[in-house]
Scaffold this motif. Structure first.
Motif, PDB file in Angstrom:
ATOM      1  N   ARG A  47       0.832  -1.213   0.000  1.00  0.00           N
ATOM      2  CA  ARG A  47       0.000   0.000   0.000  1.00  0.00           C
ATOM      3  C   ARG A  47       0.863   1.258   0.000  1.00  0.00           C
ATOM      4  N   GLN A  48       1.939   1.258   0.769  1.00  0.00           N
ATOM      5  CA  GLN A  48       2.807   2.435   0.788  1.00  0.00           C
ATOM      6  C   GLN A  48       3.534   2.614  -0.539  1.00  0.00           C
ATOM      7  N   TYR A  51       0.916   4.111  -3.171  1.00  0.00           N
ATOM      8  CA  TYR A  51       0.234   5.365  -2.839  1.00  0.00           C
ATOM      9  C   TYR A  51       0.678   6.530  -3.716  1.00  0.00           C
ATOM     10  N   THR A  55      -1.815   8.235  -6.607  1.00  0.00           N
ATOM     11  CA  THR A  55      -2.463   9.472  -6.177  1.00  0.00           C
ATOM     12  C   THR A  55      -2.370  10.556  -7.240  1.00  0.00           C
ATOM     13  N   ASN A 109      -5.620   6.446   2.974  1.00  0.00           N
ATOM     14  CA  ASN A 109      -4.323   6.436   2.280  1.00  0.00           C
ATOM     15  C   ASN A 109      -3.289   7.243   3.056  1.00  0.00           C
ATOM     16  N   THR A 113       0.275   5.876   5.124  1.00  0.00           N
ATOM     17  CA  THR A 113       1.653   6.278   4.821  1.00  0.00           C
ATOM     18  C   THR A 113       2.491   6.378   6.094  1.00  0.00           C
TER      19      THR A 113
END
Length: 163
Positions: A47-48, A51, A55, A109, A113
């Motif tokens: 996920r990191q 991102y 985005t 999100n 982070t």
């Protein structure tokens, strides 16, 4: 806006942008389903990593698409074109996707982070689930919006004379 060139540009922008947004959303939906098998640290790492690129890319797609659909909807309303219902639905659905992004997915999100890859928070799975449910909602909205815009682009019935 009776000049056909700006209208064509808006139509292409709306259709291409909404198609790309729907495609990206579907891709992420299936990626997220695959990520359900990961443990906390693995999930956070992925996920990191995704991102930052996603985005800015989504923002670059969403802004011109949103503006194009809005302008086409306003034009259809003022000129009473037969595409108005489809354009209005597309605009509403894109608005739903935007609101879901701003209210649910975006804040999650940002929160993720700051998560530690080696030690995610204890509720990481429930946060993941909230994100995925919200993402599924916006994916359905974006796919339906693309469908509405596609139908509006294909629907070229003769227009009644303006009063």
């Amino acid at each position: 806006m009776t000049n056909p060139v700006p209208v064509k540009i808006l139509r292409y922008t709306a259709l291409l942008g909404s198609g790309m947004l729907a495609g990206v959303a579907l891709t992420v939906l299936f990626l997220e389903l695959a990520l359900r098998d990961l443990n906390g640290p693995e999930y956070v790492r992925v996920r990191q990593a995704e991102y930052a690129p996603f985005t800015w890319f989504i923002g670059v797609l969403l802004v011109p698409t949103f503006v194009a659909v809005l302008l086409l909807t306003l034009r259809a309303r003022s000129e009473r074109t037969p595409e108005l219902p489809l354009l209005a639905w597309a605009f509403g659905l894109i608005l739903v996707a935007l609101v879901v992004s701003l209210v649910v997915n975006g804040p999650i999100n940002v929160e993720q982070t700051d998560w530690s890859v080696t030690s995610p928070p204890g509720d990481w799975a429930s946060v993941r689930d909230r994100w995925q449910i919200a993402h599924a909602v916006r994916t359905v909205a974006l796919v339906l919006a693309f469908g509405c815009l596609s139908a509006a682009a294909l629907d070229r019935r003769p227009r009644p004379p303006r009063a």
